[in-house]
Design a protein around this motif. Structure first.
Motif, PDB file in Angstrom:
ATOM      1  N   PRO A   1       0.823  -1.216   0.000  1.00 21.11           N
ATOM      2  CA  PRO A   1       0.000   0.000   0.000  1.00 21.11           C
ATOM      3  C   PRO A   1       0.855   1.263   0.000  1.00 21.11           C
ATOM      4  O   PRO A   1       0.329   2.368  -0.059  1.00 21.11           O
ATOM      5  N   GLU A   2       2.180   1.113   0.119  1.00 29.77           N
ATOM      6  CA  GLU A   2       3.104   2.246   0.004  1.00 29.77           C
ATOM      7  C   GLU A   2       4.452   1.672  -0.380  1.00 29.77           C
ATOM      8  O   GLU A   2       4.728   0.489  -0.112  1.00 29.77           O
ATOM      9  N   THR A   3       5.283   2.485  -1.033  1.00 30.18           N
ATOM     10  CA  THR A   3       6.605   1.981  -1.437  1.00 30.18           C
ATOM     11  C   THR A   3       7.611   2.096  -0.292  1.00 30.18           C
ATOM     12  O   THR A   3       8.669   1.482  -0.328  1.00 30.18           O
ATOM     13  N   ALA A   4       7.263   2.886   0.714  1.00 26.17           N
ATOM     14  CA  ALA A   4       8.196   3.217   1.789  1.00 26.17           C
ATOM     15  C   ALA A   4       8.808   1.991   2.484  1.00 26.17           C
ATOM     16  O   ALA A   4      10.007   1.957   2.763  1.00 26.17           O
ATOM     17  N   GLN A   5       7.971   0.977   2.742  1.00 22.64           N
ATOM     18  CA  GLN A   5       8.484  -0.153   3.539  1.00 22.64           C
ATOM     19  C   GLN A   5       9.589  -0.913   2.820  1.00 22.64           C
ATOM     20  O   GLN A   5      10.480  -1.479   3.444  1.00 22.64           O
TER      21      GLN A   5
ATOM     22  N   ALA B   1       6.037   8.342  -5.305  1.00 16.66           N
ATOM     23  CA  ALA B   1       7.452   8.716  -5.387  1.00 16.66           C
ATOM     24  C   ALA B   1       7.825   9.073  -3.956  1.00 16.66           C
ATOM     25  O   ALA B   1       7.374  10.085  -3.431  1.00 16.66           O
ATOM     26  N   GLU B   2       8.606   8.208  -3.314  1.00 13.63           N
ATOM     27  CA  GLU B   2       8.863   8.389  -1.887  1.00 13.63           C
ATOM     28  C   GLU B   2      10.363   8.442  -1.589  1.00 13.63           C
ATOM     29  O   GLU B   2      11.161   7.728  -2.194  1.00 13.63           O
ATOM     30  N   LEU B   3      10.677   9.285  -0.637  1.00  9.48           N
ATOM     31  CA  LEU B   3      12.051   9.392  -0.157  1.00  9.48           C
ATOM     32  C   LEU B   3      12.039   9.139   1.347  1.00  9.48           C
ATOM     33  O   LEU B   3      11.228   9.717   2.059  1.00  9.48           O
TER      34      LEU B   3
ATOM     35  N   HIS C   1       0.063   6.711  12.813  1.00 10.41           N
ATOM     36  CA  HIS C   1       0.593   6.131  14.045  1.00 10.41           C
ATOM     37  C   HIS C   1       2.114   6.259  14.161  1.00 10.41           C
ATOM     38  O   HIS C   1       2.680   6.168  15.221  1.00 10.41           O
ATOM     39  N   TYR C   2       2.803   6.480  13.033  1.00  6.71           N
ATOM     40  CA  TYR C   2       4.263   6.509  13.065  1.00  6.71           C
ATOM     41  C   TYR C   2       4.841   7.918  13.135  1.00  6.71           C
ATOM     42  O   TYR C   2       6.043   8.088  13.232  1.00  6.71           O
ATOM     43  N   ALA C   3       3.997   8.950  13.034  1.00  7.71           N
ATOM     44  CA  ALA C   3       4.550  10.285  12.764  1.00  7.71           C
ATOM     45  C   ALA C   3       4.634  11.182  13.991  1.00  7.71           C
ATOM     46  O   ALA C   3       3.728  11.229  14.822  1.00  7.71           O
TER      47      ALA C   3
ATOM     48  N   GLU D   1      -4.670  17.255  -0.875  1.00  8.88           N
ATOM     49  CA  GLU D   1      -3.281  16.817  -0.662  1.00  8.88           C
ATOM     50  C   GLU D   1      -2.628  16.355  -1.963  1.00  8.88           C
ATOM     51  O   GLU D   1      -3.174  15.531  -2.685  1.00  8.88           O
ATOM     52  N   LEU D   2      -1.432  16.897  -2.196  1.00  4.98           N
ATOM     53  CA  LEU D   2      -0.613  16.416  -3.314  1.00  4.98           C
ATOM     54  C   LEU D   2       0.463  15.477  -2.781  1.00  4.98           C
ATOM     55  O   LEU D   2       0.841  14.512  -3.410  1.00  4.98           O
ATOM     56  N   GLU D   3       0.976  15.854  -1.625  1.00  5.96           N
ATOM     57  CA  GLU D   3       2.126  15.143  -1.066  1.00  5.96           C
ATOM     58  C   GLU D   3       2.130  15.301   0.441  1.00  5.96           C
ATOM     59  O   GLU D   3       1.722  16.350   0.942  1.00  5.96           O
TER      60      GLU D   3
ATOM     61  N   ILE E   1      12.905  11.394   7.775  1.00  3.26           N
ATOM     62  CA  ILE E   1      11.992  12.396   7.204  1.00  3.26           C
ATOM     63  C   ILE E   1      11.528  11.836   5.870  1.00  3.26           C
ATOM     64  O   ILE E   1      12.355  11.425   5.045  1.00  3.26           O
ATOM     65  N   GLU E   2      10.229  11.814   5.670  1.00  2.18           N
ATOM     66  CA  GLU E   2       9.668  11.185   4.469  1.00  2.18           C
ATOM     67  C   GLU E   2       8.810  12.139   3.638  1.00  2.18           C
ATOM     68  O   GLU E   2       7.658  12.396   3.989  1.00  2.18           O
ATOM     69  N   PRO E   3       9.335  12.656   2.540  1.00  2.00           N
ATOM     70  CA  PRO E   3       8.452  13.322   1.576  1.00  2.00           C
ATOM     71  C   PRO E   3       7.850  12.241   0.675  1.00  2.00           C
ATOM     72  O   PRO E   3       8.574  11.500   0.022  1.00  2.00           O
TER      73      PRO E   3
HETATM   74  N1  GAP Z   1       4.430   6.448   2.923  1.00  3.25           N
HETATM   75  C1  GAP Z   1       3.501   7.446   3.313  1.00  3.25           C
HETATM   76  C2  GAP Z   1       2.294   7.453   2.509  1.00  3.25           C
HETATM   77  O1  GAP Z   1       2.039   6.546   1.732  1.00  3.25           O
HETATM   78  P1  GAP Z   1       0.115   8.834   2.039  1.00  3.25           P
HETATM   79  O2  GAP Z   1      -0.241  10.242   2.442  1.00  3.25           O
HETATM   80  O3  GAP Z   1      -0.841   7.766   2.357  1.00  3.25           O
HETATM   81  O4  GAP Z   1       1.528   8.558   2.707  1.00  3.25           O
HETATM   82  C3  GAP Z   1       1.398   9.675  -0.067  1.00  3.25           C
HETATM   83  O5  GAP Z   1       0.413   8.828   0.482  1.00  3.25           O
HETATM   84  C4  GAP Z   1       0.933  10.222  -1.402  1.00  3.25           C
HETATM   85  O6  GAP Z   1       0.556   9.154  -2.265  1.00  3.25           O
HETATM   86  C5  GAP Z   1      -0.315  11.102  -1.313  1.00  3.25           C
HETATM   87  O7  GAP Z   1       0.016  12.426  -0.968  1.00  3.25           O
HETATM   88  C6  GAP Z   1      -0.851  11.005  -2.725  1.00  3.25           C
HETATM   89  O8  GAP Z   1      -0.168  11.895  -3.591  1.00  3.25           O
HETATM   90  C7  GAP Z   1      -0.499   9.578  -3.109  1.00  3.25           C
HETATM   91  N2  GAP Z   1      -1.683   8.711  -2.893  1.00  3.25           N
HETATM   92  C8  GAP Z   1      -2.061   8.101  -1.755  1.00  3.25           C
HETATM   93  N3  GAP Z   1      -3.194   7.372  -1.942  1.00  3.25           N
HETATM   94  C9  GAP Z   1      -3.523   7.545  -3.244  1.00  3.25           C
HETATM   95  C10 GAP Z   1      -4.584   7.066  -4.053  1.00  3.25           C
HETATM   96  N4  GAP Z   1      -5.496   6.229  -3.573  1.00  3.25           N
HETATM   97  N5  GAP Z   1      -4.633   7.451  -5.353  1.00  3.25           N
HETATM   98  C11 GAP Z   1      -3.691   8.284  -5.869  1.00  3.25           C
HETATM   99  N6  GAP Z   1      -2.661   8.757  -5.146  1.00  3.25           N
HETATM  100  C12 GAP Z   1      -2.565   8.407  -3.855  1.00  3.25           C
END
Ligand code: GAP
Length: 488
Positions: A169-173, A220-222, A268-270, A289-291, A354-356
């Motif tokens: 559900p996220e690339t971060a892990q 796109a995660e850092l 929960h992690y922030a 939200e964009l980021e 720090i995670e953008p």
């Molecule tokens: N690792 C942290 C994380 O995943 P998030 O706020 O859940 O944080 C980060 O997601 C970014 O990923 C969001 O700001 C958004 O740009 C994009 N994103 C998240 N869920 C999305 C979705 N269902 N569809 C399109 N983009 C999504």
């Protein structure tokens, strides 16, 4: 000024011009899934590459990574997703529509990302006053329940030895679990970051916002690792860097802002989190939200250390991995396998992060909406996309004024020469004015035209998309001229 005021307008523009189509459209479409067409795929690739250039290529303190989508199930147990990544939902008893409880506040406002289930539970206490966004009935809701957001899949061919896995559900892990690998195989030193782009999947409850919120999307995660105590400075550093990235690529600063998360909204992690928001000209919430930029502390690396300890006991018991309880943290966790040893200071610690975290699809949508413009030219409306040259899907179009007198041959030679450098388009059909307009609509920054004068003095015209001004330059200088203008 963007002239788009409704979501349907951008959806129709994207389809008409080959940016984005509904997935499986000839079969009636698949909800919340989209395909990128010929212009869209170039635009999205340029957004991804612009991110990579700014976050990885131009920095000496960030390296890249590309992880698999399927990962060991303990990853999601340790990260907290297996237990906590859920939305609290309720079903309207009248129309059977399932809605997120936190979205009922403002009649299905699209504003929030996932709020913790505990926070949503507070809202659920006043469901009798809420309105169903689908049928408008008040207070006719079922008992709220947690709706898991991770997609499950099975790995293995035999029925008795398959394993349940999740689509990430996220690339971060993937970055956190490779922290040790990167440390051991490169010469990085804290502070440093690991970046990746890639697909993520969430079984979202609320979609219907085009590519803004989909079930399959690209992130796109850092993850930027730093010494505890320096985290707040790095948080500010990345806030500024990421805001600047959007404005450098042409987003108007009046359409961009920061929004700090309230304490009860924090994941929960922030320790802290701020959203970079864009003022989309549609939807009930406008600012979306964009980021997200989060201070994740040392939560993830500590959790994965616990996961590693738990794995050993799982090998002994072979119990259900999804139900396994994580082992307590070791007393000397600061010396654990995911700790960092600072050679100079002779100290060991678990770095803070720090995670953008940006969305490639979501920012592509913002770049499209922000670039869209309409203007009156001699009583006719000119529609155009004022993309930054780095993002423009096609950088230059090459035309012969007419289809004769050797003009197509000369134009084709220029085209063959230029397309080795960047995406170009050759067009000889129809009136040249109409060809210019088509390129304006695609956001192409320059059009090169071969005309009658070319045969006399070897010059061509170069038309600028934004000003519509034409300059005449020698044909053999087109490449250098465009490279200079496009900064390529
Ligand atoms: N690792 C942290 C994380 O995943 P998030 O706020 O859940 O944080 C980060 O997601 C970014 O990923 C969001 O700001 C958004 O740009 C994009 N994103 C998240 N869920 C999305 C979705 N269902 N569809 C399109 N983009 C999504």
């Amino acid at each position: 000024m963007a002239k788009i005021t409704k979501l349907e307008e951008i959806v129709s523009l994207c389809k008409r011009r080959g940016f984005i189509y509904q997935s499986s459209e000839i079969y009636g479409g698949l909800a919340s899934c989209y395909d990128y067409g010929p212009l869209g795929v170039e635009l999205k690739r340029n957004v991804r590459e612009a991110w990579w250039k700014s976050v990885v290529q131009m920095r000496d303190d960030v390296v890249g990574l590309d992880c698999s989508i399927l990962m060991h199930p303990l990853v999601w147990k340790s990260s907290g997703h297996a237990d906590k990544f859920a939305d609290l939902v309720t079903v309207c008893k009248k129309c059977n529509t399932r809605t997120r409880v936190d979205h009922l506040k403002d009649h299905a406002d699209e504003h929030t990302e996932h709020v913790p289930v505990e926070t949503a539970a507070v809202d659920a206490q006043s469901l009798n006053k809420k309105v169903c966004p689908s049928c408008g009935k008040i207070g006719q809701f079922s008992e709220p329940m947690a709706f898991k957001l991770m997609f499950e899949t099975q790995m293995g061919a035999n029925a008795d030895d398959t394993m349940t896995l999740y689509l990430r559900p996220e690339t971060a892990q993937g970055i956190f679990v490779n922290f040790r690998n990167v440390m051991d195989s490169t010469r990085v030193k804290v502070p440093f970051g690991i970046a990746q782009t890639g697909k993520s999947f969430r079984n979202e409850v609320t979609t219907k916002a085009f590519i803004f919120r989909t079930r399959e999307f690209e992130q796109a995660e850092l993850e930027f690792f730093c010494e505890p105590g320096t985290d707040e400075d790095w948080y500010e550093h990345w806030k500024a860097a990421r805001f600047k990235w959007y404005t450098d690529l042409g987003i108007k600063s009046e359409n961009l802002r920061f929004r700090d998360h309230d304490p009860d909204e924090l994941a929960h992690y922030a320790k802290a989190c701020v959203d970079v928001e864009y003022k989309f000209p549609f939807g009930s919430g406008d600012w979306q939200e964009l980021e997200g930029i989060a201070n994740r502390t040392d939560f993830d690396l500590r959790q994965h250390q616990r996961g590693m300890r738990t794995l050993n006991s799982w090998f002994e018991s072979k119990g259900d991995l999804t139900k396994i309880a994580l082992k307590e943290e070791a007393e000397d966790y600061q010396k654990g396998p995911l700790s960092y040893f600072d050679e100079q200071e002779k100290k060991r610690y678990i770095p803070y992060v720090i995670e953008p975290s940006a969305g490639i699809d979501r920012s592509t949508l913002a770049f499209l909406v922000d670039a869209y413009d309409e203007e009156d030219v001699n009583g006719q409306t000119r529609n155009l996309l004022r993309f930054h040259p780095d993002l423009a899907p096609v950088k230059a179009a090459i035309f012969p004024l007419v289809k004769k007198d050797g003009m197509p041959e000369i134009a084709h030679n220029i085209y063959d020469d230029l397309k080795r450098l960047f995406p170009c388009f050759y067009d000889q059909k129809g009136a040249v004015g109409r060809r210019y307009r088509r390129q304006d609509e695609a956001g192409t920054p320059f059009c090169v035209t071969v005309d009658g004068q070319t045969k006399e003095d070897n010059t061509v015209t170069v038309r600028d998309r934004d000003s519509m001004e034409q300059s005449r330059i020698p044909g053999d200088q087109v490449k250098a001229f465009l490279r200079d203008k496009l900064d390529m």
